[in-house]
Structure formats: C-alpha cells, structure tokens
Design a protein around this motif. Structure first.
Motif, PDB file in Angstrom:
ATOM      1  N   PRO A  96       0.801  -1.231   0.000  1.00  0.00           N
ATOM      2  CA  PRO A  96       0.000   0.000   0.000  1.00  0.00           C
ATOM      3  C   PRO A  96       0.835   1.283   0.000  1.00  0.00           C
ATOM      4  CG  PRO A  96      -1.004  -1.608   1.455  1.00  0.00           C
ATOM      5  CD  PRO A  96       0.277  -2.217   0.972  1.00  0.00           C
ATOM      6  N   GLU A  97       1.944   1.315   0.761  1.00  0.00           N
ATOM      7  CA  GLU A  97       2.758   2.545   0.864  1.00  0.00           C
ATOM      8  C   GLU A  97       3.253   3.016  -0.498  1.00  0.00           C
ATOM      9  OE1 GLU A  97       2.519  -0.355   3.019  1.00  0.00           O
ATOM     10  OE2 GLU A  97       4.666  -0.531   2.607  1.00  0.00           O
ATOM     11  N   ALA A  98       3.421   2.077  -1.433  1.00  0.00           N
ATOM     12  CA  ALA A  98       3.941   2.441  -2.755  1.00  0.00           C
ATOM     13  C   ALA A  98       2.967   3.348  -3.506  1.00  0.00           C
ATOM     14  CB  ALA A  98       4.217   1.182  -3.574  1.00  0.00           C
ATOM     15  N   TYR A  99       1.705   3.375  -3.061  1.00  0.00           N
ATOM     16  CA  TYR A  99       0.696   4.180  -3.762  1.00  0.00           C
ATOM     17  C   TYR A  99       0.594   5.596  -3.186  1.00  0.00           C
ATOM     18  CZ  TYR A  99      -0.357  -0.114  -6.178  1.00  0.00           C
ATOM     19  OH  TYR A  99      -0.229  -1.239  -6.948  1.00  0.00           O
ATOM     20  N   GLY A 100       1.616   5.973  -2.399  1.00  0.00           N
ATOM     21  CA  GLY A 100       1.825   7.348  -1.927  1.00  0.00           C
ATOM     22  C   GLY A 100       0.581   8.130  -1.587  1.00  0.00           C
ATOM     23  N   GLU A 101       0.316   9.156  -2.398  1.00  0.00           N
ATOM     24  CA  GLU A 101      -0.793  10.090  -2.178  1.00  0.00           C
ATOM     25  C   GLU A 101      -2.147   9.371  -2.079  1.00  0.00           C
ATOM     26  OE1 GLU A 101      -2.766  13.514  -4.933  1.00  0.00           O
ATOM     27  OE2 GLU A 101      -0.672  13.021  -5.304  1.00  0.00           O
ATOM     28  N   LEU A 102      -2.341   8.350  -2.932  1.00  0.00           N
ATOM     29  CA  LEU A 102      -3.617   7.615  -2.898  1.00  0.00           C
ATOM     30  C   LEU A 102      -3.747   6.864  -1.570  1.00  0.00           C
ATOM     31  CD1 LEU A 102      -3.693   6.149  -6.520  1.00  0.00           C
ATOM     32  CD2 LEU A 102      -5.139   7.975  -5.615  1.00  0.00           C
ATOM     33  N   ASN A 103      -2.671   6.195  -1.184  1.00  0.00           N
ATOM     34  CA  ASN A 103      -2.703   5.433   0.067  1.00  0.00           C
ATOM     35  C   ASN A 103      -2.856   6.354   1.277  1.00  0.00           C
ATOM     36  OD1 ASN A 103      -2.478   2.928   1.561  1.00  0.00           O
ATOM     37  ND2 ASN A 103      -0.503   3.751   2.255  1.00  0.00           N
TER      38      ASN A 103
END
Ligand code: IMP
Length: 194
Positions: free
Chosen positions: A7-14
């Motif tokens: 999940p962290e890889a999705y930055g702003e979305l996450n």
C-alpha cells in the motif's frame, strides 16, 4: 501472493485511506475461488461474461483468468445520473453489448451491489433479450443498503454500509488502481461531492 506493490507504494492515494478492508492477497484468493466455482458450474456451456464499466474492469480481468473453460466477454456502460435519478432506479445505457445474447448462458459481473437498483434495471434489460440463463457474480455486496431484492449466485465479500475505494472502485474517478480495497479518510471523502 502479492502481484503488485505494498500500500505505501501508492503514496498520495494510500495517504487518503483510513483502513484497508481487503488486501490484494485476500481479493485474489477470493477471485480464484469464484473462478473455480464458475469453471465447474458452466462446464460445456460456453458462457458469456457481461460487465458494467468502469468499476468492474479489474475484477473482470482477474476473474476471466481464474476461469479455465472457454468463455466470452462483453461490456455495457451506464451513464451516472444525479443521486435522485439513481434513487428511482433510472439507468441510461451509454454503451450496449456488441452481440446478441439470445440463447446464451450469460453471467453478469458487478463490482459492488449497493441498493440493487442498478443491477435490477440491467437484469430486466438483459432478460428481455431472452438469454438461455442469466446469473450474477458480484465481488462486493452491501446488503444492508438493499432497496430491492436481487439474486447473487456468486459473491465475493460482504461490505459494511460505508463507501469504499480501490480495485476498480473510485471516488471522483481516482483510487481505481489500488490493488486493495479500503475506506477513505473523512478529510478526503465528501459524500455530496462538495
Ligand atoms: P446500486 O444501484 O445502489 O446497487 O449501485 C451500484 C453502483 O454504485 C456500483 O456499481 C458502483 O458504481 C456504485 N457504488 C456503490 N457503492 C460504492 C462504493 O462504496 N464505492 C464506489 N462505488 C460504489
């Protein structure tokens, strides 16, 4: 087995997600199980899977590959109406199926069934075209918000009465690309679109 990223890889979305409800692995395991059941039940039937754009496309794509028998795919698209029009079950087809479904075994695939109004309208529309059979496969089910009874022969997960995003489900057209499903933070989610 995770295919994409944590999940962290999705930055702003996450950052907009307050809670993950279903992880990528949980979703993929359930999709595989549904695909196996469909492969068994439709053996020798050459079914046609019909999906409604846009929310269904990641589920449809994974489900398709979890099915091991010959299967065809088609899509419909519906216009989003105001919430009042939707409350009355009004749906306008923006894109119809490419082929006739008369005499075909149709499996209707939905991302989430909420009030059931959209599904009820579309099933009525498809039934009138005289398929040999018509069943429904929905990944998510919000049964507590149901206004009209609709048959769900294949079901992924039950959802709480909350707005969720990810795995095709959007908020203002974003979050569809998350491989997991979660709740939005209150600071992000404005239910009336304000
Ligand atoms: P229904 O007619 O109320 O059953 O609406 C179903 C449709 O509403 C789905 O196909 C989605 O497009 C949308 N929808 C319902 N709940 C959610 C949600 O929690 N997140 C994103 N879209 C949703």
């Amino acid at each position: 087995m995770t295919q994409f990223y944590p999940p962290e890889a999705y930055g702003e979305l996450n950052d907009g997600i307050s809670q993950v409800l279903f992880t990528e692995d949980e979703i993929q395991a359930r999709v595989l199980a549904i695909g196996q059941a469909i492969s068994r039940d439709y053996e020798g039937c050459h079914p046609l899977m019909v999906g409604v754009l846009k929310g269904v496309f990641p589920f449809m794509s994974d489900l398709l590959r979890a099915i091991t028998i010959p299967v065809e795919v088609d899509f419909m698209a519906i216009a989003s109406y105001s919430s009042q029009a939707r409350d009355k079950g009004y749906v306008r087809l923006q894109k119809d199926l490419d082929e006739s479904i008369a005499g075909r075994h149709v499996l209707f695939v939905e991302d989430v069934v909420d009030t059931g109004l959209t599904l009820n309208y579309l099933l009525g529309n498809l039934r009138a075209r005289q398929p040999a059979s018509l069943k429904v496969c929905a990944l998510f089910n919000k049964s507590r918000r149901r206004l009209i009874s609709v048959p769900l022969q294949y079901k992924g997960f039950d959802l709480p009465d909350k707005f969720v995003v990810g795995y095709g489900l959007d908020y203002r057209e974003l979050y569809r690309n998350l491989p997991f499903v979660g709740l939005l933070k209150p600071a992000v989610f404005a239910p009336n679109g304000s």
